[in-house]
Design a protein around this motif. Structure first.
Motif, PDB file in Angstrom:
ATOM      1  N   PHE A 167      23.581  -2.537  10.875  1.00 23.69           N
ATOM      2  CA  PHE A 167      23.126  -1.971   9.606  1.00 23.69           C
ATOM      3  C   PHE A 167      21.602  -1.960   9.527  1.00 23.69           C
ATOM      4  N   PHE A 168      20.968  -3.047   9.891  1.00 24.33           N
ATOM      5  CA  PHE A 168      19.512  -3.111   9.773  1.00 24.33           C
ATOM      6  C   PHE A 168      18.816  -2.266  10.848  1.00 24.33           C
ATOM      7  N   LEU A 169      19.448  -2.120  12.013  1.00 25.03           N
ATOM      8  CA  LEU A 169      18.871  -1.228  13.018  1.00 25.03           C
ATOM      9  C   LEU A 169      18.865   0.219  12.548  1.00 25.03           C
ATOM     10  N   LEU A 170      19.854   0.602  11.752  1.00 22.98           N
ATOM     11  CA  LEU A 170      19.891   1.961  11.209  1.00 22.98           C
ATOM     12  C   LEU A 170      19.152   2.085   9.886  1.00 22.98           C
ATOM     13  N   TYR A 171      19.217   1.039   9.076  1.00 28.88           N
ATOM     14  CA  TYR A 171      18.639   1.096   7.738  1.00 28.88           C
ATOM     15  C   TYR A 171      17.122   0.929   7.763  1.00 28.88           C
ATOM     16  N   GLY A 172      16.616   0.096   8.693  1.00 35.43           N
ATOM     17  CA  GLY A 172      15.177  -0.146   8.747  1.00 35.43           C
ATOM     18  C   GLY A 172      14.353   1.103   8.999  1.00 35.43           C
ATOM     19  N   PRO A 173      14.624   1.856  10.071  1.00 37.62           N
ATOM     20  CA  PRO A 173      13.828   3.081  10.297  1.00 37.62           C
ATOM     21  C   PRO A 173      13.999   4.115   9.181  1.00 37.62           C
ATOM     22  N   LEU A 174      15.204   4.225   8.593  1.00 38.32           N
ATOM     23  CA  LEU A 174      15.411   5.217   7.546  1.00 38.32           C
ATOM     24  C   LEU A 174      14.587   4.910   6.301  1.00 38.32           C
ATOM     25  N   THR A 175      14.412   3.635   5.974  1.00 37.70           N
ATOM     26  CA  THR A 175      13.603   3.288   4.800  1.00 37.70           C
ATOM     27  C   THR A 175      12.134   3.622   5.004  1.00 37.70           C
ATOM     28  N   LEU A 176      11.678   3.624   6.258  1.00 39.27           N
ATOM     29  CA  LEU A 176      10.288   3.973   6.527  1.00 39.27           C
ATOM     30  C   LEU A 176      10.043   5.473   6.492  1.00 39.27           C
TER      31      LEU A 176
END
Length: 443
Positions: A167-176
């Motif tokens: 989740f964080f591997l996908l969610y982190g770049p998307l939030t940026l």
């Protein structure tokens, strides 16, 4: 690890529990929902406590449902299977109704809930093969059930790590790169609800079913280092306690301190060693055989010391929940020791079964220890029977602040007196009569 990305594996992982344990799967889903509600409310209101209560009840129901399905898978007669289902369903519904009633009456103690969960888990490993009357088979099934629970918990923990990492591997770049923001509930579902559901389904997949449940070939065990260590430790503990008994006899002084708890631990270790060595061929005419044969007799003497110690403790300081459990264990140990001494071929499987039954009856039913202790403490406080201050503090500390207003008349009387003093500033009182629960004003 290749099977984790296989659709065939996940299809079997989800469908096999549905075919074998449909009620258990439904209970696991209810547990996941309750866990979600508990975490989202942050244990801050009445809804979270009700969800936590339903969580424990549904976990117990899942264990009982699995036990019922495992029993029916090896029972040939449909009538027996039907009565087995009905009996377990009646017991479970009645127990949940009793817990809900105690909750609404503000008399529910946490030991009742834990007693239900532990009894249901033990029933899952004992009841399905109880009719076989084979102690080694029961021990094998119970041990396998416990190992599968540990494997399922580890599987759920790994699922938490994998879900959060992905989740964080996908969610982190998307939030940026975007304005996408996921609500807090998504994290809670991924971190709590989904791993718990996966752990429950994993346990149902690991559990044996049908003939595999009783397909156990007993192996001949040899007398090894583990058995020697256990018997040596038991002999050492007995030697120390008998020296202490000699000191008591010579000094003519009753036992004090935590002797009852020490006797409980030695009793548990002694009986565990007796059961574990029962299926092992001991050397003929050796010291080990004599130590093993002396365990019931020495435990019987130890129970006398335990009885004197715990009843002196109760007589000096009053009853508590822990002391009542010590008394129950003492009575059960008396019965077990006498049974082992006078029975020529004792059936050791009834020892854990009777202990589980006693634990359930005196923990999760109206005959529970907590109900008796609450009644006894209230009676002692009302009739001013020794150490009332300590008993009042224990009652409030164990059962909560609501016990102060509901069960301690002196607290209500003091509160009414304070209200009376406040009213005398504006109202002239000619006569004031105090009753047990109210103040009657007479002009």
């Amino acid at each position: 690890m290749k099977h984790l990305v296989s659709l065939r594996y996940w299809k079997a992982f989800l469908t096999r529990p549905l075919r074998r344990y449909p009620i258990g799967v439904a209970c696991i889903l209810a547990v996941a929902v309750s866990l979600y509600v508990v975490v989202t409310t942050h244990f801050s209101n009445e809804t979270s406590f009700r969800a936590l209560l339903s969580l424990f009840c549904m976990v117990s129901a899942a264990f009982v449902a699995i036990a019922a399905n495992r029993k029916s898978s090896i029972e040939a007669e449909s009538v027996r299977r039907r009565w087995y289902y009905v009996t377990l369903a009646v017991v479970m519904v009645g127990e949940i109704a009793y817990i809900v009633w105690q909750y609404h009456c503000d008399t529910l103690h946490h030991s009742t809930i834990w007693g239900l969960v532990i009894s249901a888990a033990c029933a899952m490993g004992v009841l399905p093969v109880l009719h076989k009357r084979d102690g080694r088979l029961m021990l094998h099934v119970a041990r396998r059930t416990f190992v599968n629970l540990l494997k399922s918990a580890a599987f759920g923990f790994r699922a938490v790590l994998v879900c959060m990492l992905v989740f964080f591997l996908l969610y982190g770049p998307l939030t940026l790169m975007t304005d996408i923001r996921f609500p807090e509930e998504v994290f809670i579902i991924l971190a709590c609800a989904v791993p718990f559901m996966l752990a429950g389904l994993k346990f149902m997949n690991l559990e044996p079913f049908g003939r595999k449940l009783v397909s156990y070939v007993p192996q001949e065990l040899s007398f090894g280092g583990t058995h020697k260590f256990l018997l040596s430790f038991v002999a050492y503990a007995f030697l120390v306690m008998f020296l202490y008994i000699l000191i008591i006899i010579t000094s003519w002084e009753l036992p004090r301190g935590y002797i009852s708890l020490i006797c409980c631990c030695i009793t548990a270790v002694g009986l565990f060693a007796y059961v574990l060595v029962a299926d092992v061929e001991l050397p003929h005419g050796g010291t080990w055989r004599k130590i093993y044969a002396a365990i019931p007799w020495t435990l019987l003497v130890l129970q006398v010391l335990m009885t004197v110690a715990i009843f002196r403790r109760i007589n000096d300081y009053g009853v508590t929940i822990l002391r009542c459990y010590v008394v129950l264990l003492n009575v059960w140990a008396y019965a077990v020791c006498l049974y082992l001494i006078f029975s020529k071929k004792p059936r050791l499987l009834w020892m854990p079964v009777s202990l589980i039954a006693i634990f359930f009856i005196f923990t999760a039913t109206p005959l529970s220890v907590t109900n008796y202790v609450r009644w006894q403490l209230i009676d002692d406080i009302n009739y001013n029977r020794g150490r009332c201050d300590d008993k009042r503090e224990y009652l409030i500390g164990v059962y909560g602040d609501w016990a102060r207003e509901r069960y301690i008349p002196s607290y209500k009387t003091d509160k009414l007196l304070m209200d009376t003093e406040y009213c005398t500033d504006s109202v002239e009182i000619e006569d004031c009569t105090f009753e047990e629960d109210s103040v009657i004003w007479m002009e």
